[in-house]
Design an enzyme around this catalytic site. Structure first.
Site, short mmCIF file in Angstrom:
data_model
loop_
_atom_site.label_atom_id
_atom_site.label_comp_id
_atom_site.label_asym_id
_atom_site.label_seq_id
_atom_site.Cartn_x
_atom_site.Cartn_y
_atom_site.Cartn_z
N HIS A 75 -11.52 -46.53 -0.86
CA HIS A 75 -12.98 -47.06 -1.33
C HIS A 75 -11.89 -48.49 -1.23
O HIS A 75 -13.08 -49.33 -0.82
CB HIS A 75 -12.92 -46.57 -2.81
N GLU A 127 -16.28 -49.35 -3.85
CA GLU A 127 -16.06 -50.34 -2.45
C GLU A 127 -17.02 -51.84 -1.85
O GLU A 127 -16.21 -52.67 -1.60
CB GLU A 127 -16.87 -49.20 -1.66
N SER A 221 -20.64 -39.38 -8.71
CA SER A 221 -19.71 -40.40 -7.43
C SER A 221 -21.06 -39.64 -6.82
O SER A 221 -22.29 -38.97 -6.63
CB SER A 221 -18.92 -38.72 -6.31
N SER A 222 -21.47 -40.73 -6.32
CA SER A 222 -22.05 -41.98 -5.56
C SER A 222 -23.46 -40.75 -4.47
O SER A 222 -24.37 -40.71 -3.96
CB SER A 222 -22.17 -43.40 -5.42
S1 SF4 Z 1 -17.82 -42.11 3.68
FE1 SF4 Z 1 -16.26 -43.48 3.09
S2 SF4 Z 1 -14.39 -42.39 2.54
FE2 SF4 Z 1 -15.56 -41.14 4.05
S3 SF4 Z 1 -15.53 -41.43 6.15
FE3 SF4 Z 1 -17.49 -42.56 5.74
S4 SF4 Z 1 -16.81 -44.77 4.82
FE4 SF4 Z 1 -14.68 -43.34 5.18
#
Ligand code: SF4
Length: 280
Positions: A75, A127, A221-222
């Protein structure tokens, strides 16, 4: 029971990379205790597996003693955390996803140029908290179309907009259209991750072919919860973390069962559930 797995189920590139780096640290010889700043991923079972291997999870950097190793999860974190880690002489293992790191760079560069940052995402998501920390926590954070409508922008100010990587593309597009009508001085950066979009599209497509869907992933988990929402629009959907959450009597009523999983769901949990379904 006919079981079909989505082509894009489970760990995305960024999580796979982060989990691999963290596992390597734990398996290599190390003389320093290894801490993770916040749960490595939104998956209880996976976090437990890493903790059994010796990882200690701390919710706050102040809980981490000096001179140990600290893993920054995919994140990402704000600039102040890197500064504090330096002060505490922590050895940082940075597993920030490169796509998130790119957002940090965009935000920092534009903030340094004097632009005001508009961050489209959930203000409570780690994030987003991390991204906001690259403009001194000064971003305007909006998540919904209504919030975009209500937003008042200064015609004299230059803005730079970025998005949380897991934002719904359609909602984001609508919000951008609204913001464009409010100011022509916004530099838009669509930073939504393509892996999220691909996973959502594959889930929708599979749901339309099957009698029901099983979505595997953490309750917190969103991106998993977004998959649950998408599948529910199309067919009956079971949202589970592990096989124990499965309503066996209910799922036995369906012949064609589709399976998908959030970006933080490890393969071993997906495989376990598939084997279990096959055994029913
Ligand atoms: S979902 Fe998030 S952690 Fe997964 S590749 Fe995309 S930006 Fe990266």
């Amino acid at each position: 029971m006919n079981i079909k797995i989505s082509e894009k189920a489970g760990f995305c590139f960024g999580v796979k990379r982060a989990m691999g780096l963290a596992w390597r640290e734990l398996c290599e010889e190390h003389d320093k205790q290894i801490y993770a700043l916040g749960p490595l991923i939104h998956n209880k079972q996976a976090v437990e597996k890493y903790e059994e291997r010796g990882l200690v999870t701390a919710d706050d950097i102040e809980e981490i003693p000096s001179d140990v190793k600290m893993i920054i999860r995919s994140h990402g974190v704000s600039k102040s955390i890197y500064d504090r880690a330096d002060e505490k002489e922590l050895e940082v293992v940075d597993t920030t996803c490169p796509f998130v790191k790119k957002i940090h760079d965009i935000v920092k560069e534009n903030y340094d140029k004097g632009k005001k940052i508009i961050l489209i995402g959930d203000k409570n998501h780690p994030e987003v908290i991390g991204i906001n920390g690259w403009c001194n926590n000064s971003a305007i954070i909006i998540k919904t179309i209504d919030e975009a409508k209500e937003l008042e922008l200064d015609p004299e100010v230059d803005y730079c907009s970025v998005a949380q990587t897991t934002m719904n593309l359609e909602v984001y597009g609508n919000m951008v259209d609204i913001l464009k009508q409010k100011s022509d001085k916004i530099d838009f950066n669509n930073t939504i991750c393509s892996s999220t979009k691909a996973r959502q599209e594959a889930a929708r497509e599979l749901a339309s072919e099957m009698d029901c869907m099983v979505v595997i992933g953490g309750k917190h988990s969103s991106n998993t919860q977004k998959l649950v929402g998408i599948c529910k629009e199309v067919c009956p959907t079971f949202a589970i973390e592990t096989r124990d959450d499965l309503d066996v009597e209910e799922i036995k009523k369906y012949e064609n069962v589709g399976i998908t999983a959030g970006a933080s769901t490890p393969d071993w949990i997906i495989d376990d559930i598939i084997e279990y379904l096959k055994s029913l």
